[in-house]
Write a protein that holds these residues in place. Structure first.
Motif, PDB file in Angstrom:
ATOM      1  N   ARG B 378       0.829  -1.211   0.000  1.00 24.05           N
ATOM      2  CA  ARG B 378       0.000   0.000   0.000  1.00 24.05           C
ATOM      3  C   ARG B 378       0.863   1.260   0.000  1.00 24.05           C
ATOM      4  O   ARG B 378       0.530   2.258  -0.637  1.00 24.05           O
ATOM      5  CB  ARG B 378      -0.944  -0.026   1.211  1.00 24.05           C
ATOM      6  CG  ARG B 378      -1.999   1.056   1.189  1.00 24.05           C
ATOM      7  CD  ARG B 378      -3.042   0.849   2.275  1.00 24.05           C
ATOM      8  NE  ARG B 378      -4.010  -0.179   1.933  1.00 24.05           N
ATOM      9  CZ  ARG B 378      -5.114   0.049   1.208  1.00 24.05           C
ATOM     10  NH1 ARG B 378      -5.371   1.261   0.746  1.00 24.05           N
ATOM     11  NH2 ARG B 378      -5.955  -0.915   0.936  1.00 24.05           N
ATOM     12  N   VAL B 379       1.997   1.205   0.717  1.00 18.87           N
ATOM     13  CA  VAL B 379       2.895   2.359   0.760  1.00 18.87           C
ATOM     14  C   VAL B 379       3.343   2.727  -0.657  1.00 18.87           C
ATOM     15  O   VAL B 379       3.297   3.885  -1.067  1.00 18.87           O
ATOM     16  CB  VAL B 379       4.122   2.067   1.654  1.00 18.87           C
ATOM     17  CG1 VAL B 379       5.214   3.111   1.431  1.00 18.87           C
ATOM     18  CG2 VAL B 379       3.706   2.023   3.119  1.00 18.87           C
ATOM     19  N   PHE B 380       3.744   1.721  -1.420  1.00 18.35           N
ATOM     20  CA  PHE B 380       4.202   2.003  -2.778  1.00 18.35           C
ATOM     21  C   PHE B 380       3.054   2.471  -3.669  1.00 18.35           C
ATOM     22  O   PHE B 380       3.206   3.382  -4.479  1.00 18.35           O
ATOM     23  CB  PHE B 380       4.878   0.771  -3.390  1.00 18.35           C
ATOM     24  CG  PHE B 380       6.316   0.655  -2.985  1.00 18.35           C
ATOM     25  CD1 PHE B 380       7.258   1.499  -3.552  1.00 18.35           C
ATOM     26  CD2 PHE B 380       6.729  -0.260  -2.032  1.00 18.35           C
ATOM     27  CE1 PHE B 380       8.591   1.419  -3.176  1.00 18.35           C
ATOM     28  CE2 PHE B 380       8.051  -0.345  -1.649  1.00 18.35           C
ATOM     29  CZ  PHE B 380       8.992   0.496  -2.214  1.00 18.35           C
ATOM     30  N   ASP B 382       0.378   4.059  -2.809  1.00 20.08           N
ATOM     31  CA  ASP B 382       0.007   5.437  -2.500  1.00 20.08           C
ATOM     32  C   ASP B 382       1.090   6.425  -2.924  1.00 20.08           C
ATOM     33  O   ASP B 382       0.788   7.554  -3.326  1.00 20.08           O
ATOM     34  CB  ASP B 382      -0.340   5.563  -1.018  1.00 20.08           C
ATOM     35  CG  ASP B 382      -1.646   4.826  -0.703  1.00 20.08           C
ATOM     36  OD1 ASP B 382      -2.378   4.504  -1.665  1.00 20.08           O
ATOM     37  OD2 ASP B 382      -1.925   4.560   0.483  1.00 20.08           O
ATOM     38  N   ALA B 383       2.347   5.997  -2.845  1.00 23.16           N
ATOM     39  CA  ALA B 383       3.429   6.882  -3.307  1.00 23.16           C
ATOM     40  C   ALA B 383       3.301   7.134  -4.808  1.00 23.16           C
ATOM     41  O   ALA B 383       3.489   8.258  -5.283  1.00 23.16           O
ATOM     42  CB  ALA B 383       4.791   6.269  -2.977  1.00 23.16           C
ATOM     43  N   VAL B 384       2.959   6.092  -5.558  1.00 23.53           N
ATOM     44  CA  VAL B 384       2.752   6.252  -6.998  1.00 23.53           C
ATOM     45  C   VAL B 384       1.636   7.265  -7.254  1.00 23.53           C
ATOM     46  O   VAL B 384       1.776   8.187  -8.063  1.00 23.53           O
ATOM     47  CB  VAL B 384       2.406   4.896  -7.657  1.00 23.53           C
ATOM     48  CG1 VAL B 384       1.850   5.100  -9.056  1.00 23.53           C
ATOM     49  CG2 VAL B 384       3.629   3.995  -7.691  1.00 23.53           C
TER      50      VAL B 384
END
Ligand SMILES: Cc1cc2nc3c(=O)[nH]c(=O)nc-3n(C[C@H](O)[C@H](O)[C@H](O)COP(=O)(O)OP(=O)(O)OC[C@H]3O[C@@H](n4cnc5c(N)ncnc54)[C@H](O)[C@@H]3O)c2cc1C
Lengths: 69, 542
Positions: B378-380, B382-384
């Motif tokens: 999820r971190v990646f 959302d970063a995208v």
């Protein structure tokens, strides 16, 4: 053939390291996670080359499974 | 429901009167894939029997986005213009993060092509038009209320057991096409494994009649919208002012409560605005990515959802099934007519198996982007999404579905030489449907027939005599930059603005060998009759 450079290549290692950790100062854990993810994505795009990136991903993961056990 | 379902009753058939008939081909399942297979076979002069369990077309809409390649295939049966006229044509997709549009994409790449990237139309309409086309085709025996309950493959024939309102009968055919959907009875009868991965998240899917004119009818996809916090949502316009809405609901939900029309409308009004609307159809889905290991089992050939299943993000289910149908039909017809060896049918497995793998790969990646499984994922994700608002590079990583395009059979055993081209139409890929005015129609594919053809870019030079007398089953077509030659063989197409030349990266002398399914078999910079014939033989499995 390894495409990923692992020989020393940073122009200012100490300065870069300082900038890297300073950037996370004062951030809650979730925001620090976001910072790392953004940084990876930005750098990945800069590198671009798929083979190099996959080598880096594989190298970054190496040994971690053993450690977590 | 505003759609009027026509019901088709069971009709007596020879087998029910105890007559034995050996059919050339039986098709199990009269969904979009089975019906297209029957129409394609008939176009090659091959009769078939379609056995359909139901008495009408698709319950609810399901498939809605019909791709350019699907429209090109349906156009060969007079169905594409009906789909276009009833449906809603679109090519822009808008992506939102929160309530902010982060970017949009445009799928309309090549100007002048006959069909758009997508037409949205409820699946029951598309099936209705196919049913009508089948009824116009005397070579097809379409049997409703005919449920296949067993399939017994033999060495030289396949037998099926059919259950009808008037009792059971047994029918026999040389070949069986199993197009009986995700719960395929044929697959079960043969004891075949259907393995893959299941995604846990549930999606609410509804068709809504909206009694208001809405301003924005592009495909819209939201990550974390304020009207549906934390999850994704999608909306599409279809024909008849019907709207498809899709809400990700997570894994733990009360299915019945979610399907309550009042609740569905409440959700949809937050997305589309406080307009009056009625629920036409609602369903809750989880998605799978799986396929049969082999699409061919002797005389039984699997196509469509019976052979493979994908998540709908990318509209790859029905569209790939229809490409299965066209890929299979010409091969089966050539084998049935004794014009190709049995081995040609193995290339159906090779080519459409490759397509199934590609579709499963791409839809699984999309589903994974939509439903991050761990906090780290999820971190990646959302970063995208965060970066995509400001930085174009990150937009390429946002994955709300990679929409269906025609498959290029890059590794096909049927492919011949690629002749050192830079650009043009790749071997294994379908021809672009660009303007090519001729007596046969306005676009290139209108002039292609049900046989091998050689597109020759001769640039006004007289056709070599060897071209004209190539072979019974290879028809030359000249493409000239000027006006088309008026009369006589070979057929000639005009390319006044050079668009065909550009698309095919053509120079004087360039030749493309086209298969009956409009895909490129081989290409050369210079015509050579022997090379053309041997590429044709290779493309027939010899
Ligand atoms: C929510 C959703 C959205 C989708 N969106 C899209 C989209 O936008 N674009 C797209 O291309 N695809 C889409 N799809 C996928 C598409 O609906 C399917 O891929 C398509 O219907 C497959 O066609 P088919 O003919 O293989 O199978 P089906 O449509 O399932 O047809 C099978 C037929 O076989 C009959 N049958 C079954 N068992 C027997 C038996 N034993 N004997 C005789 N007959 C039998 C059934 O009655 C049915 O008529 C979507 C699917 C879903 C669920």
């Amino acid at each position: 053939m390894a495409k990923l450079r692992t020989d020393p290549n940073l122009t200012d290692p100490d300065g870069f390291y300082e900038a890297l950790i300073t950037a996370q100062e004062g951030l809650p854990a979730a925001a620090a996670d976001q910072l790392k993810a953004r940084l990876i994505l930005l750098l990945a795009n800069h590198i671009g080359d798929d083979e190099t990136l996959r080598e880096a991903v594989a190298l970054a993961r190496e040994g971690l499974e053993k450690k977590s056990r | 429901m505003s759609y009027q379902y026509k019901h088709h009753g069971w009709q007596p058939c020879p087998e029910a009167r105890d007559e034995t008939v050996r059919h050339k081909a039986i098709i199990v399942g009269g969904g979009p894939v089975g019906l297209t297979t029957a129409l394609e076979l008939a176009a090659y002069g091959v009769p078939s029997v379609v056995l359909e369990d139901g008495d009408t077309v698709s319950e609810g809409s399901r498939g809605l986005c019909w791709s350019k390649r699907t429209l090109e295939i349906l156009d060969r049966h007079g169905v594409a213009e009906q789909v276009r006229a009833r449906g809603y044509t679109w090519h822009t997709g808008r992506l939102f993060h929160g309530d902010r549009e982060i970017y949009h994409f445009d799928l309309q790449a090549v100007a002048g092509e006959k069909f758009p990237a997508f037409v949205n139309l409820q699946q029951y309409y598309t099936e209705e038009f196919l049913v009508d086309a089948v009824a116009r085709q005397p070579l097809i025996d379409h049997r409703w209320q005919s449920k296949v309950v067993d399939v017994a493959p033999g060495n030289d024939c396949v037998a099926v057991e059919v259950e009808t309102p008037a009792g059971r009968y047994r029918a026999e055919a040389d070949w069986l096409v199993a197009a009986d959907g995700t719960r395929s009875a044929a697959r079960r009868a043969l004891g075949l494994k259907f393995d893959g991965s299941t995604f846990e998240d549930c999606f609410l899917i509804a068709d809504l009649k909206v009694h208001a004119a809405l301003p924005n009818a592009d495909r819209r996809f939201w990550f974390h919208p304020s009207f549906h916090p934390g999850d994704t949502a999608l909306c599409h316009k279809q024909g008849d002012d019907m709207w498809r809405v899709d809400f990700q609901l997570g894994a733990d939900i009360d299915r019945e409560a979610e399907k309550d029309p009042a609740r569905v409308i409440a959700r949809a009004q937050k997305m589309l605005g406080p307009h009056p609307m009625t629920v036409e159809w609602v369903s809750i889905y989880t998605f799978q990515g799986r396929r049969l290991e082999r699409l061919r089992h002797g005389r039984v050939l699997f196509a469509g959802d019976a052979a493979h299943q994908v998540s709908p993000f990318g509209a790859r289910g029905g569209n790939s099934g229809i490409q299965d149908a066209e890929n299979l039909a010409w091969k089966l017809a050539y084998v049935i007519r004794g014009k190709a060896p049995d081995r040609l049918l193995d290339s159906y497995d090779a080519e459409r198996g490759e397509a199934a793998d590609e579709n499963i790969l791409l839809t699984s990646r999309s589903t994974r982007f939509l439903t991050p499984k761990t906090a780290a994922e999820r971190v990646f994700r959302d970063a995208v999404l965060d970066l995509a608002g400001e930085h174009p590079f990150a937009r390429a990583l946002v994955n709300s579905g990679r929409l269906s395009t025609a498959t290029i059979h890059r590794r096909s055993p049927l492919n011949g030489g690629d002749g050192g081209f830079a650009g043009g139409v790749a071997v294994g890929g379908p021809c672009p449907n660009l303007p090519a005015p001729a007596a046969t129609g306005s676009h290139l594919l209108d002039s292609l027939g049900r046989r091998f053809q050689l597109l020759c870019f001769a640039d006004g030079a007289p056709a070599p005599a060897a071209l004209v007398e190539l072979d019974d089953d290879i028809e030359p077509i000249l493409v000239t930059r000027g006006a088309a030659r008026s009369q006589g063989a070979p057929q000639s197409l005009a390319d006044p603005d050079g668009r065909l030349h550009d698309a095919f990266a053509a120079q004087p002398g360039t030749c493309y060998l086209l298969r009956p399914d409009q895909h490129v078999a081989a290409r050369w910079r210079r015509f050579d009759a022997d090379a053309v014939k041997s590429a044709r033989d290779r493309a027939l499995g010899y």
